[in-house]
Scaffold this motif. Structure first.
Motif, short mmCIF file in Angstrom:
data_model
loop_
_atom_site.label_atom_id
_atom_site.label_comp_id
_atom_site.label_asym_id
_atom_site.label_seq_id
_atom_site.Cartn_x
_atom_site.Cartn_y
_atom_site.Cartn_z
N UNK A 214 27.18 -7.54 -2.84
CA UNK A 214 28.15 -8.12 -1.90
C UNK A 214 28.42 -7.24 -0.69
N UNK A 215 28.27 -5.93 -0.84
CA UNK A 215 28.48 -5.04 0.30
C UNK A 215 27.43 -5.29 1.38
N UNK A 216 26.19 -5.48 0.96
CA UNK A 216 25.12 -5.73 1.93
C UNK A 216 25.27 -7.11 2.56
N UNK A 217 25.60 -8.11 1.77
CA UNK A 217 25.75 -9.46 2.30
C UNK A 217 26.92 -9.52 3.28
N UNK A 324 31.87 0.03 9.97
CA UNK A 324 32.03 -0.33 8.56
C UNK A 324 30.83 -1.08 7.98
N UNK A 325 30.30 -2.13 8.64
CA UNK A 325 29.14 -2.81 8.06
C UNK A 325 27.92 -1.91 7.91
N UNK A 326 27.64 -1.08 8.92
CA UNK A 326 26.49 -0.18 8.82
C UNK A 326 26.66 0.80 7.67
N UNK A 327 27.87 1.33 7.50
CA UNK A 327 28.12 2.23 6.38
C UNK A 327 27.96 1.50 5.05
N UNK A 328 28.35 0.23 5.00
CA UNK A 328 28.19 -0.56 3.77
C UNK A 328 26.72 -0.76 3.42
N UNK A 329 25.88 -0.94 4.45
CA UNK A 329 24.44 -1.05 4.20
C UNK A 329 23.91 0.23 3.56
N UNK A 330 24.35 1.38 4.09
CA UNK A 330 23.94 2.66 3.51
C UNK A 330 24.40 2.80 2.07
N UNK A 331 25.61 2.36 1.77
CA UNK A 331 26.12 2.43 0.40
C UNK A 331 25.30 1.55 -0.54
N UNK A 332 25.00 0.32 -0.08
CA UNK A 332 24.27 -0.62 -0.94
C UNK A 332 22.82 -0.22 -1.12
N UNK A 333 22.22 0.37 -0.07
CA UNK A 333 20.79 0.71 -0.12
C UNK A 333 20.53 2.10 -0.69
N UNK A 386 34.06 -10.60 2.89
CA UNK A 386 34.25 -9.19 2.56
C UNK A 386 35.22 -8.98 1.41
N UNK A 387 36.05 -9.99 1.10
CA UNK A 387 36.93 -9.88 -0.07
C UNK A 387 36.13 -9.76 -1.37
N UNK A 388 34.87 -10.18 -1.32
CA UNK A 388 34.02 -10.08 -2.52
C UNK A 388 33.47 -8.67 -2.72
N UNK A 389 33.61 -7.82 -1.73
CA UNK A 389 33.14 -6.45 -1.88
C UNK A 389 33.95 -5.75 -2.97
N UNK A 390 33.33 -4.83 -3.72
CA UNK A 390 34.07 -4.14 -4.78
C UNK A 390 35.15 -3.23 -4.19
N UNK A 391 36.18 -2.99 -4.98
CA UNK A 391 37.24 -2.09 -4.54
C UNK A 391 36.68 -0.68 -4.44
#
Length: 403
Positions: A214-217, A324-333, A386-391
């Motif tokens: 969900x973070x990547x999506x 924030x979105x770019x950082x989320x891609x790094x977290x997911x990947x 983004x509410x679906x992203x994990x806490x």
């Protein structure tokens, strides 16, 4: 013994600083060329449709070639692809200045789009792979700050160079890219992917797992919404709104855009800190709501002063939606991987290609308000997903009272 109330944040790595410098030189040259390019293309005796085709060729080839960039990065590495991409843009830009026919310009700008895709995907992959979660937001903000500052300086230089010759900006662009490429080859270190919290090297997460995250999506949706809104509404319709609806000089559009760029640049550092300490999820949700409200309100702005203020608010929200979105891609990947970054980049390009067309059609057939409302709706959808992203746990602990 009391502890410091401000826990130390990890310093940005040398690669992050180098990438920020590269981004500055790339964007200075790009900013020099953009205002001159339509005028230069017209000297070949073509119409406005052909001018638009040259501008679209760059973005279209970026979009088409981005999926191959991930494979290239996995095979050759980020630094090699980054340097090759910069080299392609540099050579094609210099050749545009030497072109004798319109088809040559069209083909060369398309080639430049391929090089741009290689550079941007490789740079972001390297950036995410050389940082930990605790500093990833600030790293992205620093990198984007290089782009924004270069983008503000470029058009002013372009005006000076255009007074000398319409071809001078293209050679200047090639020169700035040569500097950027040299900096990358000499100063960028070997590829090392960082784990989320420890900084130890780690392999990237398989792409089949990344696309289910969900973070990547959420990151891709936010990037699509930003691409659509920034070019489809802000870039395409705000200038028309200023001139044809508010009946103000076109120069006010440049002033409003410049103010928004300054606001976004100033907000990048706080945004990066927020993203790293509070989290990606609240940053995407909050910034999406603020950006949607600001861009919708632009349609109802009574004068250019209010419009400029709203553009600045949108610029601040864009600082959060850039980091924030770019950082989320790094977290997911898992801190790297060329294919996730390529898809993330394509989401923005797809929005940038469709946005101007749909927004222009809505403004002509329905109303300006409908075009702005659709952009706001995309932003709200991205924020809602983004509410679906994990806490998230706070990556840098906040001070407790009494410490």
């Amino acid at each position: 013994m009391s502890r410091s109330p401000h826990p130390a944040r990890p310093a940005l790595s040398r690669d992050v600083v180098v990438l920020g410098v590269i981004a500055f030189f790339v964007m200075v040259g790009f900013g020099v060329v953009v205002p001159v390019l339509p005028v230069y293309v017209r000297t070949f005796g073509v119409g406005y449709l052909e001018v638009g085709a040259v501008l679209s060729a760059f973005a279209l080839m970026r979009f088409v070639f981005s999926p191959f960039c991930g494979r290239l990065i996995d095979w050759a590495g980020e630094r090699a692809v980054l340097s090759a991409g910069i080299g392609i843009v540099a050579i094609s830009s210099a050749l545009v200045g030497l072109a004798h026919t319109y088809p040559e310009v069209l083909l060369l700008r398309g080639a430049g789009g391929i090089g741009s895709a290689m550079f941007s995907v490789a740079a972001m992959t390297l950036l995410l792979g050389s940082t930990t979660s605790a500093s990833r937001g600030r790293a992205v903000g620093f990198y984007q700050g290089g782009f924004l500052i270069g983008g503000m300086a470029g058009p002013a230089l372009g005006g000076v160079l255009a007074a000398i010759s319409l071809t001078a900006p293209f050679f200047f662009y090639a020169g700035t890219l040569a500097v950027a490429g040299t900096v990358g080859v000499v100063l960028l270190g070997p590829r090392v992917r960082q784990s989320a919290g420890t900084g130890a090297s780690t392999p990237p997460t398989p792409f089949r797992l990344v696309i289910r995250d969900p973070r990547f999506r959420a990151a891709c949706l936010a990037n699509f919404a930003q691409g659509w809104t920034s070019l489809g509404v802000r870039g395409a319709l705000v200038p028309v709104l200023v001139v044809e609806v508010m009946h103000d000089p076109a120069s006010w559009t440049g002033i409003a855009f410049a103010c928004a760029a300054v606001a976004q640049t100033l907000a990048l550092a706080p945004a990066g800190t927020f993203v790293d300490t509070i989290g990606r999820k609240p940053a995407i949700i909050g910034a999406s709501v603020v950006a949607a409200g600001a861009i919708l309100a632009v349609a109802f702005a009574p004068n250019v002063w209010v419009l400029t203020l709203l553009m600045c608010v949108y610029g601040v929200a864009s600082a959060f939606l850039g980091t924030a979105p770019a950082a989320s891609v790094g977290d997911a990947a898992g801190g790297g991987g060329g294919r996730p970054v390529a898809v993330f980049s394509m989401a923005s390009d797809f929005g940038a290609i469709l946005g101007p067309l749909v927004a222009g059609w809505l403004a002509q057939v329905v109303s300006f308000t409908a075009a702005f409302a659709l952009a706001a709706a995309f932003l709200l959808v991205a924020g809602g997903y983004a509410f679906r992203m994990p806490r998230e746990a706070r990556l840098v602990s906040a001070p407790r009272s009494g410490e």
